[in-house]
Design an enzyme around this catalytic site. Structure first.
Site, PDB file in Angstrom:
ATOM      1  N   ARG A 162       6.707  -1.735  10.773  1.00 35.84           N
ATOM      2  CA  ARG A 162       6.064  -0.908  11.808  1.00 35.84           C
ATOM      3  C   ARG A 162       4.540  -0.918  11.675  1.00 35.84           C
ATOM      4  O   ARG A 162       3.821  -1.066  12.659  1.00 35.84           O
ATOM      5  CB  ARG A 162       6.511   0.549  11.682  1.00 35.84           C
ATOM      6  CG  ARG A 162       7.956   0.805  11.961  1.00 35.84           C
ATOM      7  CD  ARG A 162       8.183   2.312  11.845  1.00 35.84           C
ATOM      8  NE  ARG A 162       9.583   2.644  11.773  1.00 35.84           N
ATOM      9  CZ  ARG A 162      10.299   2.584  10.643  1.00 35.84           C
ATOM     10  NH1 ARG A 162       9.750   2.213   9.512  1.00 35.84           N
ATOM     11  NH2 ARG A 162      11.589   2.895  10.660  1.00 35.84           N
ATOM     12  N   ARG A 184       9.230 -11.440   5.215  1.00 37.44           N
ATOM     13  CA  ARG A 184      10.500 -11.978   4.696  1.00 37.44           C
ATOM     14  C   ARG A 184      11.326 -12.565   5.834  1.00 37.44           C
ATOM     15  O   ARG A 184      11.874 -13.634   5.739  1.00 37.44           O
ATOM     16  CB  ARG A 184      11.293 -10.856   4.023  1.00 37.44           C
ATOM     17  CG  ARG A 184      11.268 -10.950   2.523  1.00 37.44           C
ATOM     18  CD  ARG A 184      12.161  -9.963   1.929  1.00 37.44           C
ATOM     19  NE  ARG A 184      12.123  -8.699   2.699  1.00 37.44           N
ATOM     20  CZ  ARG A 184      12.561  -7.550   2.259  1.00 37.44           C
ATOM     21  NH1 ARG A 184      13.089  -7.481   1.071  1.00 37.44           N
ATOM     22  NH2 ARG A 184      12.503  -6.448   2.990  1.00 37.44           N
ATOM     23  N   ALA A 244      -0.983  -1.032   1.230  1.00 32.92           N
ATOM     24  CA  ALA A 244       0.463  -0.885   1.009  1.00 32.92           C
ATOM     25  C   ALA A 244       0.759  -0.145  -0.295  1.00 32.92           C
ATOM     26  O   ALA A 244       1.030   1.055  -0.300  1.00 32.92           O
ATOM     27  CB  ALA A 244       1.114  -2.253   1.040  1.00 32.92           C
ATOM     28  N   ARG A 245       0.693  -0.850  -1.391  1.00 34.10           N
ATOM     29  CA  ARG A 245       0.943  -0.275  -2.703  1.00 34.10           C
ATOM     30  C   ARG A 245       0.167  -1.052  -3.752  1.00 34.10           C
ATOM     31  O   ARG A 245      -0.016  -2.264  -3.624  1.00 34.10           O
ATOM     32  CB  ARG A 245       2.433  -0.372  -3.071  1.00 34.10           C
ATOM     33  CG  ARG A 245       3.316   0.728  -2.515  1.00 34.10           C
ATOM     34  CD  ARG A 245       3.033   2.071  -3.165  1.00 34.10           C
ATOM     35  NE  ARG A 245       3.905   3.116  -2.666  1.00 34.10           N
ATOM     36  CZ  ARG A 245       3.682   3.854  -1.572  1.00 34.10           C
ATOM     37  NH1 ARG A 245       2.596   3.663  -0.854  1.00 34.10           N
ATOM     38  NH2 ARG A 245       4.523   4.798  -1.210  1.00 34.10           N
ATOM     39  N   GLU A 274      -2.596   3.497 -10.313  1.00 37.66           N
ATOM     40  CA  GLU A 274      -3.425   4.583  -9.769  1.00 37.66           C
ATOM     41  C   GLU A 274      -2.903   5.936 -10.264  1.00 37.66           C
ATOM     42  O   GLU A 274      -1.704   6.064 -10.522  1.00 37.66           O
ATOM     43  CB  GLU A 274      -3.449   4.520  -8.237  1.00 37.66           C
ATOM     44  CG  GLU A 274      -2.111   4.762  -7.582  1.00 37.66           C
ATOM     45  CD  GLU A 274      -2.141   4.545  -6.061  1.00 37.66           C
ATOM     46  OE1 GLU A 274      -2.683   3.532  -5.585  1.00 37.66           O
ATOM     47  OE2 GLU A 274      -1.583   5.409  -5.365  1.00 37.66           O
ATOM     48  N   HIS A 292      -6.053   6.225  -1.967  1.00 38.26           N
ATOM     49  CA  HIS A 292      -4.704   6.297  -1.373  1.00 38.26           C
ATOM     50  C   HIS A 292      -4.650   7.385  -0.287  1.00 38.26           C
ATOM     51  O   HIS A 292      -3.898   8.352  -0.397  1.00 38.26           O
ATOM     52  CB  HIS A 292      -3.645   6.544  -2.464  1.00 38.26           C
ATOM     53  CG  HIS A 292      -2.272   6.107  -2.032  1.00 38.26           C
ATOM     54  ND1 HIS A 292      -1.329   5.595  -2.895  1.00 38.26           N
ATOM     55  CD2 HIS A 292      -1.674   6.101  -0.811  1.00 38.26           C
ATOM     56  CE1 HIS A 292      -0.222   5.314  -2.230  1.00 38.26           C
ATOM     57  NE2 HIS A 292      -0.409   5.607  -0.955  1.00 38.26           N
ATOM     58  N   ILE A 293      -5.443   7.173   0.759  1.00 34.15           N
ATOM     59  CA  ILE A 293      -5.525   8.168   1.838  1.00 34.15           C
ATOM     60  C   ILE A 293      -5.085   7.575   3.177  1.00 34.15           C
ATOM     61  O   ILE A 293      -5.478   8.070   4.237  1.00 34.15           O
ATOM     62  CB  ILE A 293      -6.952   8.762   1.951  1.00 34.15           C
ATOM     63  CG1 ILE A 293      -8.023   7.645   2.067  1.00 34.15           C
ATOM     64  CG2 ILE A 293      -7.261   9.674   0.773  1.00 34.15           C
ATOM     65  CD1 ILE A 293      -9.421   8.152   2.415  1.00 34.15           C
ATOM     66  N   GLY A 294      -4.283   6.508   3.122  1.00 32.09           N
ATOM     67  CA  GLY A 294      -3.888   5.817   4.360  1.00 32.09           C
ATOM     68  C   GLY A 294      -3.284   6.744   5.404  1.00 32.09           C
ATOM     69  O   GLY A 294      -3.522   6.592   6.601  1.00 32.09           O
TER      70      GLY A 294
HETATM   71  C1  GLV Z   1       2.065   6.435   1.474  1.00 28.13           C
HETATM   72  O1  GLV Z   1       1.624   5.654   0.709  1.00 28.13           O
HETATM   73  C2  GLV Z   1       3.419   6.408   1.925  1.00 28.13           C
HETATM   74  O2  GLV Z   1       4.205   5.591   1.443  1.00 28.13           O
HETATM   75  O3  GLV Z   1       3.757   7.211   2.798  1.00 28.13           O
END
Ligand code: GLV
Length: 332
Positions: A162, A184, A244-245, A274, A292-294
């Site tokens: 998404r 993938r 992402a991560r 982190e 990490h404020i996405g």
């Molecule tokens: C944030 O990193 C989430 O996975 O929602």
């Protein structure tokens, strides 16, 4: 006539969260909250989970077989995050514990953040601010902080769920970018056309993209999918953005590429280990770093919290979770 005794399920909210969400949960459950936002050590988390049927987690609580073995009454863990690499899903399924996450509600907000980092990296926004605040701006110069164009360039997206698709739409429709992607599995042609993206191999993407955006979930398979070999394929003028991560990128290899000018810039919202950040990344001027404020906007964080709460209510009261990750547990 005596009333039937009804016991309310007990729920632990593992981190501080909006007070009205606690109130909402308290209307249905006996709630133990964490108003001080203490980071409970694992033994304390286990202790507080005793007698609880549900837990509201945020991604910082690891739920695995060892914890589940010590919490036999637990029935559901509701993550206020779309990512769920803090869950050992097979162990949860084996223990009959339902897992839920928070998909959908943060898609556009996180895609915005991806673009913010991409643009800040390409146009050297934070570097420019540091330069100005340090009092080093004393004249115009033709090559002062010159960066890379975003509009009209090639955007390479790795991971086309998404959020990847929301980024593709921004790139294709808003910035006139050529969008290529690797995933993938390839999207159906109609979906590719809808977001204006073309499927390519990972190698072709890394070789040809001007800006690479990472949007894959973390797993053993995605560990260090961008390391020294992959960075070596990228153009020296390219940027890399990770929303992402942590752990998807080898941070040490990235810092070396940035330091040695083998990559123009990077934008990172997530880091391996982190909240620690690799010291060599901290030392690079050409990387934009955010903590990490996405998904961190008021409406989105509220929607994520509400979805996690609704999953607890839906499952513990009605047997119907909204966004289950292991629905076989709910129907068993
Ligand atoms: C944030 O990193 C989430 O996975 O929602």
């Amino acid at each position: 006539m005596s009333q039937p005794v009804t016991t309310r399920p007990a729920v632990l909210v593992a981190r501080a969260i909006f007070p009205d969400i606690i109130e909402q949960l308290s209307r249905h459950f006996d709630v133990e909250a964490n108003p001080d936002d203490a980071l409970w050590p694992r033994e304390e988390l286990v202790r507080r989970l005793q007698g609880k049927q549900g837990v509201f987690t945020t991604g910082s609580e690891r739920i695995d077989a060892a914890l589940l073995a010590q919490c036999p009454g637990l029935r559901i863990c509701a993550n206020m995050a779309v990512g769920y690499n803090n869950f050992d899903l097979p162990a949860m399924t084996a223990a009959g514990v339902l897992a839920t996450n928070a998909p959908g509600v943060l898609t556009e907000t996180t895609a915005d953040m991806g673009f913010a980092l991409l643009m800040a990296a390409a146009r050297r926004v934070t570097e420019g601010e540091h330069f100005l605040r340090a009092g080093r701006w004393d004249r115009w110069a033709y090559d002062m902080l010159i960066g890379q164009d975003v509009h009209g360039s090639t955007l390479g997206i790795i991971g086309m769920g998404r959020i990847g698709q929301a980024i593709a739409r921004r790139g294709a429709l808003g910035f006139g970018m050529r969008v290529i992607y690797h995933n993938r599995s390839r999207l159906p042609e109609a979906d590719e056309a809808a977001v204006g993206a073309r499927y390519v191999s990972k190698q072709e993407l890394l070789r040809t993209a001007d800006h690479v955006m990472l949007v894959v979930p973390y797993s053993a398979e995605s560990h260090h999918i961008i390391g020294a070999a992959e960075l070596a394929l990228m153009k020296p003028s390219a940027t890399l953005t990770n929303i992402a991560r942590g752990g998807i990128v080898d941070d040490a290899a990235l810092a070396a590429a940035l330091r040695e000018g083998r990559l123009a810039a990077a934008g990172l919202d997530v880091f391996e280990g982190e909240p620690r950040v690799h010291p060599e990344l901290l030392a690079c001027r050409n990387v934009v770093l955010t903590p990490h404020i996405g998904s961190a906007t008021v409406p989105t964080r509220r929607a994520m919290a509400r979805l996690a709460a609704d999953n607890l209510i839906g499952y513990l009261l009605h047997g119907k979770p909204l966004t289950p990750l292991n629905p076989q547990v709910a129907t068993a």
